[in-house]
Design a protein around this motif. Sequence first.
Motif, PDB file in Angstrom:
ATOM      1  N   ARG A  15      41.681  48.553  32.380  1.00  0.00           N
ATOM      2  CA  ARG A  15      41.576  47.426  33.298  1.00  0.00           C
ATOM      3  C   ARG A  15      42.054  47.924  34.647  1.00  0.00           C
ATOM      4  NH1 ARG A  15      44.190  44.898  28.774  1.00  0.00           N
ATOM      5  NH2 ARG A  15      46.132  45.021  29.898  1.00  0.00           N
ATOM      6  N   GLY A  16      41.311  47.637  35.687  1.00  0.00           N
ATOM      7  CA  GLY A  16      41.667  48.130  37.012  1.00  0.00           C
ATOM      8  C   GLY A  16      42.964  47.503  37.492  1.00  0.00           C
ATOM      9  N   ILE A  17      43.584  48.152  38.467  1.00  0.00           N
ATOM     10  CA  ILE A  17      44.901  47.685  38.888  1.00  0.00           C
ATOM     11  C   ILE A  17      44.800  46.364  39.617  1.00  0.00           C
ATOM     12  CG2 ILE A  17      45.028  48.762  41.164  1.00  0.00           C
ATOM     13  CD1 ILE A  17      47.825  49.652  40.394  1.00  0.00           C
ATOM     14  N   GLN A  19      34.674  50.296  44.149  1.00  0.00           N
ATOM     15  CA  GLN A  19      35.261  51.592  43.810  1.00  0.00           C
ATOM     16  C   GLN A  19      34.683  52.704  44.661  1.00  0.00           C
ATOM     17  OE1 GLN A  19      35.451  52.854  39.825  1.00  0.00           O
ATOM     18  NE2 GLN A  19      37.184  51.554  39.446  1.00  0.00           N
ATOM     19  N   ASN A  43      36.209  52.484  47.996  1.00  0.00           N
ATOM     20  CA  ASN A  43      37.604  52.872  47.917  1.00  0.00           C
ATOM     21  C   ASN A  43      37.757  54.387  47.894  1.00  0.00           C
ATOM     22  OD1 ASN A  43      40.305  51.835  47.609  1.00  0.00           O
ATOM     23  ND2 ASN A  43      40.306  52.812  45.640  1.00  0.00           N
ATOM     24  N   ASN A  44      36.837  55.058  47.205  1.00  0.00           N
ATOM     25  CA  ASN A  44      36.981  56.498  47.087  1.00  0.00           C
ATOM     26  C   ASN A  44      36.554  57.230  48.344  1.00  0.00           C
ATOM     27  OD1 ASN A  44      37.857  56.186  44.504  1.00  0.00           O
ATOM     28  ND2 ASN A  44      35.866  56.506  43.575  1.00  0.00           N
ATOM     29  N   GLU A 100      40.881  51.746  51.071  1.00  0.00           N
ATOM     30  CA  GLU A 100      41.979  51.996  50.131  1.00  0.00           C
ATOM     31  C   GLU A 100      43.265  51.336  50.622  1.00  0.00           C
ATOM     32  OE1 GLU A 100      42.807  56.109  49.708  1.00  0.00           O
ATOM     33  OE2 GLU A 100      43.988  55.843  47.896  1.00  0.00           O
ATOM     34  N   ARG A 127      43.039  47.552  50.250  1.00  0.00           N
ATOM     35  CA  ARG A 127      43.242  47.127  48.856  1.00  0.00           C
ATOM     36  C   ARG A 127      44.703  47.225  48.464  1.00  0.00           C
ATOM     37  NH1 ARG A 127      39.779  49.580  44.415  1.00  0.00           N
ATOM     38  NH2 ARG A 127      40.712  47.963  43.152  1.00  0.00           N
ATOM     39  N   GLY A 128      45.339  48.310  48.909  1.00  0.00           N
ATOM     40  CA  GLY A 128      46.753  48.460  48.601  1.00  0.00           C
ATOM     41  C   GLY A 128      47.562  47.327  49.213  1.00  0.00           C
ATOM     42  N   MET A 145      51.509  40.745  44.730  1.00  0.00           N
ATOM     43  CA  MET A 145      52.752  40.965  43.972  1.00  0.00           C
ATOM     44  C   MET A 145      53.918  40.243  44.629  1.00  0.00           C
ATOM     45  SD  MET A 145      52.863  44.657  42.217  1.00  0.00           S
ATOM     46  CE  MET A 145      51.985  45.877  43.092  1.00  0.00           C
ATOM     47  N   HIS A 177      56.549  37.396  43.216  1.00  0.00           N
ATOM     48  CA  HIS A 177      58.008  37.518  43.338  1.00  0.00           C
ATOM     49  C   HIS A 177      58.598  36.275  43.963  1.00  0.00           C
ATOM     50  CE1 HIS A 177      58.955  41.398  41.874  1.00  0.00           C
ATOM     51  NE2 HIS A 177      58.110  42.018  42.663  1.00  0.00           N
ATOM     52  N   TYR A 186      59.719  38.487  34.596  1.00  0.00           N
ATOM     53  CA  TYR A 186      61.065  38.833  34.121  1.00  0.00           C
ATOM     54  C   TYR A 186      62.148  38.171  34.967  1.00  0.00           C
ATOM     55  CZ  TYR A 186      64.796  41.930  32.487  1.00  0.00           C
ATOM     56  OH  TYR A 186      65.942  42.437  31.954  1.00  0.00           O
ATOM     57  N   GLU A 187      61.962  38.182  36.292  1.00  0.00           N
ATOM     58  CA  GLU A 187      63.014  37.591  37.135  1.00  0.00           C
ATOM     59  C   GLU A 187      63.043  36.078  37.003  1.00  0.00           C
ATOM     60  OE1 GLU A 187      61.058  40.039  39.025  1.00  0.00           O
ATOM     61  OE2 GLU A 187      62.576  41.510  38.484  1.00  0.00           O
ATOM     62  N   ASP A 209      56.664  42.541  27.126  1.00  0.00           N
ATOM     63  CA  ASP A 209      57.688  42.852  26.125  1.00  0.00           C
ATOM     64  C   ASP A 209      59.091  42.746  26.697  1.00  0.00           C
ATOM     65  OD1 ASP A 209      55.569  45.524  24.902  1.00  0.00           O
ATOM     66  OD2 ASP A 209      55.611  43.384  24.419  1.00  0.00           O
ATOM     67  N   TRP A 210      59.268  43.120  27.973  1.00  0.00           N
ATOM     68  CA  TRP A 210      60.600  43.051  28.580  1.00  0.00           C
ATOM     69  C   TRP A 210      61.083  41.597  28.604  1.00  0.00           C
ATOM     70  CZ3 TRP A 210      63.180  47.407  30.408  1.00  0.00           C
ATOM     71  CH2 TRP A 210      62.407  48.569  30.549  1.00  0.00           C
ATOM     72  N   ASN A 247      42.881  52.177  42.120  1.00  0.00           N
ATOM     73  CA  ASN A 247      41.788  52.608  41.246  1.00  0.00           C
ATOM     74  C   ASN A 247      42.243  53.248  39.951  1.00  0.00           C
ATOM     75  OD1 ASN A 247      39.510  51.700  42.296  1.00  0.00           O
ATOM     76  ND2 ASN A 247      38.921  53.572  43.346  1.00  0.00           N
ATOM     77  N   ALA A 248      43.546  53.447  39.773  1.00  0.00           N
ATOM     78  CA  ALA A 248      43.962  53.974  38.472  1.00  0.00           C
ATOM     79  C   ALA A 248      44.402  52.808  37.592  1.00  0.00           C
ATOM     80  CB  ALA A 248      45.122  54.941  38.669  1.00  0.00           C
TER      81      ALA A 248
END
Lengths: 258, 485
Positions: free
Chosen positions: A21-23, A44, A47-48, A54, A57-58, A65, A69, A139-140, A164-165, B146-147
């Motif tokens: 599964r992609g990030i 993709q 991105n490459n 890239e 996307r980052g 994320m 949080h 988790y938090e 699992d955590w 992409n990873a």
Amino acid sequence: MTQGANGQSLRLVAPMWNGTRGIHRLGGAVVPEGNQKKERKMLQFLNNHFYDVEALRGYLLQREMSKVHLKNRSFTWLEEQHGPYSAGAFFILKQGGAVKFRDKEWIRPDKYGHFSPEFWNFREVPVEAVDASDCEINYEGLDNLLLLKELQSLSLQRCPHVDDWCLSRLYPLADSLQELSLAGCPRVSERGLACLHHLQNLRRLDISDLPAVSNPGLTQILVEEMLPNCQVVGVDWAEGLKLGPEEQPQDTASPVPA
Amino acid sequence: MIRRVLPHGLGRGLLTRRPGTRRGGFSLDWDGKVSEIKKKIKSILPGTPCDVLPDTSHLPPEHSDVVVVGGGVLGLSVAYWLKQLENRRGGMRVLVVERDHTYSQASTGLSVGGICQQFSLPENIQLSLFSASFLRNINEYLAVTNAPPLDLQFNPSGYLLLASEKDAAAMESNVKVQKQEGAKVCLMSPDQLRNKFPWINTEGVALASYGMENEGWFDPWCLLHGLRQKLMSMGVFFCQGEVTRFVTSSQRMMTTDDEMVTLKSIHEVHVKMDHSLEYQPVECAIVINAAGAWSAQIAALAGIGKGPPGTLQGTKLPVEPRKRYVYVWHCPQGPGLETPLVADTSGAYFRREGLGSNYLGGRSPAEVSRVGWDMLARRHRIIVMKESGFWPGSVCFVHPQVQTAWAGYYDYNTFDQNGVVGPHPLVVNMYFATGFSGHGLQQAPGVGRAVAEMILEGSFQTIDLSPFLFNRFYLGEKTQENNIM
């Protein structure tokens, strides 16, 4: 040779792995359709070959994320002001879940996310049940959930960030928790289920539809052994077993190979 | 045209001079020369491969700011934090030199993969706590676009340490320190043990400490692979080769007590390629010794330990390889899914492996003996275990069948079994990150960050690891860790 429901012999078959599964899909276990696949390939490729794509996307990923949080921050000030039960209930309601105080009705947010503020008055009334299905608790965020010391029923169905955590943190609720549902959580595996042995008062555990569990039938048996007083719901132990070569499937109602 | 004209003139001249040589016996060989000139012109023209320079793609770069000797989890962790904490993106060139790209003897891959906070030193506890939070958020730290996300296969089942009568007091005080530092550990009496884990034989057990959160075991290969992938995306250079020589320059200085001291600094590292005499001298500013069980050899190359014994120059790095065996056995009626990693007072430990009643365990010898390095000893131990019932008594395995076994090296610190972190006092640009004697894997993220802070800021910022500096070997101050497995 084990015997299936119709008297056919069954043998264990290895589960199939359904690909990476992609990030950018944090926890989506849905197989993409044709259109989505083309978009994914185009993304993709871009991105490459381009640094800007890239970096963009980052950046978007970091923003997603940090949103999660923010949703899971600790409400310590609220706990000091209004007591642990109200603070915990507020956290759940803000995430989109439902809360039931002892001897009161379920409080749910409506489709706009608003909920009635009557629970701020329930300072001493403990929370009995929490329905946190489809909430983005991680988790938090469990810091706030664990304030509800006398919780009896917890439902974490289809929560994308419960892994699992998080399960290893549930032991403080061991005295009171009687019902736990983890159906459909994409990140829970048998390793997290192993640390549910602290919850000795559990009477009903739902572990159906966990895609990350490698061997659902065997896991069901081991969890049942681990929690002898608990009714473990979800997986039929014959799932994952294949029909033996000498018996041909006579009808479609026979156990299907996984 | 010129071609056609010249031979005529020359040929006639030659022929007139020597009538006997008709076939160009005079060694001008015009045709050969012409074809050579044609080849050279073709290679210089654009669009054709130029074979003038030799291929050096397998060699490391000629200059590098930091050279990390050793590509195991500690070396990669230091490289990761150096790139993560540098002030400017691309500000530091880091080269990781690893002798064996298959990691066949590296301690990382052969390790059992456990992480626990049940130590007696507060620094060790803090390192493990940080590592647990690193592993928990590994997809944020080691995210590569992409990873696929990393799955560490972490089992949060906890550690259970069993203590006999004479160790009970020490265990109680250890648990107090652990609780102060924030670890979630609880003490259990033999009755509580029997209640919770009925398969334990509590004879001889006076007290047990059980870790409830942030303890368990995971897959070390996954961590290694994740770190490698992230480092490649951050622009770290990797090289497969062996460090054979350090070229140092020295400076003699006078201390305030009027003593002469020689400070050395490494300015070149010779990296030799596999199966060849070819080597590349890499100019560098900082060298990090993360070579694990072979760190003492690397330190000796830099001249550490070459001097009269008892002086700072003569203090060697006391890290040596110690062989430890791990066995996998199958026992159908063994402990179930809830089994933590159980460790006995005698140094034996075991844990569950997978869902099929397989268990994995080993035993660290209590006595200070150097175990032989040969493969025959391994087979012997398997037979011994089969026959005599290996487990000393705390857990009864009925009819275990040994499936497989392997051995790996601990980078054992013979002085006090704790890690060596930080710069060397005399070789000023060599930093150590080694000697963790069996818990290097679980402390790698924290140690990597500490070494990176030491290099970039000059002192430890988050976790203070000054008890782990090299000086203690010369001063004789032991930072002893009492809970080693």
